[in-house]
Enzyme design. Structure first.
Site, mmCIF file in Angstrom:
data_model
loop_
_atom_site.group_PDB
_atom_site.id
_atom_site.type_symbol
_atom_site.label_atom_id
_atom_site.label_comp_id
_atom_site.label_asym_id
_atom_site.label_seq_id
_atom_site.Cartn_x
_atom_site.Cartn_y
_atom_site.Cartn_z
ATOM 1 N N CYS A 23 -5.854 -16.772 -7.126
ATOM 2 C CA CYS A 23 -5.021 -16.790 -5.861
ATOM 3 C C CYS A 23 -4.924 -18.321 -5.201
ATOM 4 O O CYS A 23 -5.842 -18.462 -4.735
ATOM 5 C CB CYS A 23 -5.625 -14.878 -5.613
ATOM 6 S SG CYS A 23 -5.929 -14.037 -6.654
ATOM 7 N N PRO A 24 -3.861 -18.698 -5.438
ATOM 8 C CA PRO A 24 -3.114 -18.374 -5.902
ATOM 9 C C PRO A 24 -2.194 -19.262 -7.082
ATOM 10 O O PRO A 24 -1.374 -18.780 -7.754
ATOM 11 C CB PRO A 24 -1.490 -18.530 -4.401
ATOM 12 C CG PRO A 24 -1.942 -19.559 -4.235
ATOM 13 C CD PRO A 24 -3.603 -19.772 -3.989
#
Lengths: 296, 81
Positions: free
Chosen positions: B20-21
């Site tokens: 992430c992200p």
């Protein structure tokens, strides 16, 4: 004629209430500027920079722990000019001493996906109504939009933290179990069909399940504020007591007013509200302040 | 489940091992290349990716139509808004 000393020209206690804080250096003061919730426009920042460049005799600002901008090393003779120049963009001076301080807040729900309640507008509103009210000792408030609690409401004399109550409807649920994955508290466990079993005792009311649910089977039933009182930092930190959950947004001002009133009636000079609660008992506070809000 | 019968994805992206992200950004870029109504298959790791990516996809207005556990990972079908 001998030159007047700063002490003769100025009442230091008066100065302190106005957010002028005496420094080590003779005749130099820290000017603490009001930045409720820590949100500031570029225009104000530019003006503060301009004023600081002209009048800081030490050449720098300090960002206070409570989101204020402080201009360091302002000479006592420059006070009037500094106040006047900052007022041109509406920049006000903060406070210190035994009174209601400028509230702090997290960045805000307008741009933070976790945000549940609007901390920025509430901080402004509370500041407008309660700033500077004299109290037995300092009185600090803070607003966090969600249970991540960036503003650390557990350390506030009075803290408000956004909460959302989740409800689940079976008609829209497709058993995908994303809510159980999203819940970081173990409050949602899927049954054999993937449908959620909700254990409210573990829920912190963050709304992750609602945001994760692809079919809107999880919805918010209500939003509000978790209220904490009696927190402080300093030499003897004390974690605030949770005194109420899901206070409606439009009751925050009333709750602040009732708490400040109670503190003024019950607190001894130089006693923070947390120490006061320890002395007189949390039950007394709950009965005399919280009681009126329980049916809200 | 909505239309449980075989939905054939129009495109696929395997995001196992992607953090992430970046995993969300890659999903977003992939969806941008597709037409409204088309279906993208996304493979995500359990844990943080599965907590964050579906939520962000929902915030962008797309529809997650299927979530399936495959070995040590999850397979999502997303219908582009």
């Amino acid at each position: 004629m001998a030159e007047k000393t700063a002490t003769q020209r100025i009442d230091f206690n008066e100065l302190k209430s106005g957010g002028f804080i005496k420094q080590n250096q003779k005749d130099l003061f820290t000017v603490r500027l009001k930045v409720p919730g820590g949100r500031i426009t570029p225009d104000k920042m530019m003006k503060i920079a301009e004023v600081a460049k002209k009048y800081s005799r030490m050449g720098y600002c300090h960002l206070s722990f409570r989101q204020s901008v402080e201009i360091i090393g302002v000479h006592i003779d420059d006070f009037d000019t500094v106040v006047k120049e900052l007022a041109a963009v509406g920049q006000k001076i903060a406070s210190c001493g035994p009174r209601v301080r400028v509230p702090t807040a997290c960045g805000g729900c307008e741009y933070n996906p976790n945000g549940i309640m609007d901390t920025q507008s509430k901080a402004l509103e509370v500041d407008e109504k309660f700033f500077g009210i004299p109290c037995p000792h300092k009185f600090k408030m803070g607003f966090s939009g969600c249970p991540i609690d960036c503003t650390r409401t557990r350390e506030m004399d009075l803290g408000f933290q956004g909460v959302v109550y989740p409800v689940w409807g079976k008609d829209l649920c497709n058993g995908c179990t994303l809510c159980a994955k999203a819940c970081q508290e173990g409050a949602i466990v899927p049954d054999k069909e993937g449908r959620p079993i909700f254990d409210e005792s573990k829920c912190v009311y963050c709304g992750d399940c609602i945001r994760a649910c692809p079919t809107d089977a999880w919805k918010d039933k209500k939003k509000g504020w978790l209220v904490r009182t009696g927190g402080k930092h300093g030499r003897h930190p004390r974690e605030a007591n949770e005194v109420l959950n899901f206070l409606p947004d439009n009751k925050v001002d009333d709750f602040v007013a009732a708490t400040v009133k109670w503190y003024k009636e019950n607190g001894k000079p130089k006693e923070r509200i947390g120490s006061c609660i320890d002395r007189v008992g949390l039950e007394k506070f709950k009965k005399e302040v919280v009681g009126a809000f329980l049916k809200a | 489940m909505v239309n449980e019968e075989k939905i054939i994805p129009d495109d696929k992206i395997d995001l196992r091992g992607v953090l992430c992200p970046i995993n969300f950004v890659k999903t977003k870029l992939k969806l941008e290349m597709m037409d409204a109504g088309q279906v993208l298959e996304v493979i995500l790791d359990d844990g943080e990716p599965l907590r964050s990516v579906p939520r962000s996809i929902k915030e962008e207005g797309h529809k997650i139509i299927k979530v399936e556990n495959i070995e040590n990972a999850y397979r999502l079908l997303i219908r582009k808004a």
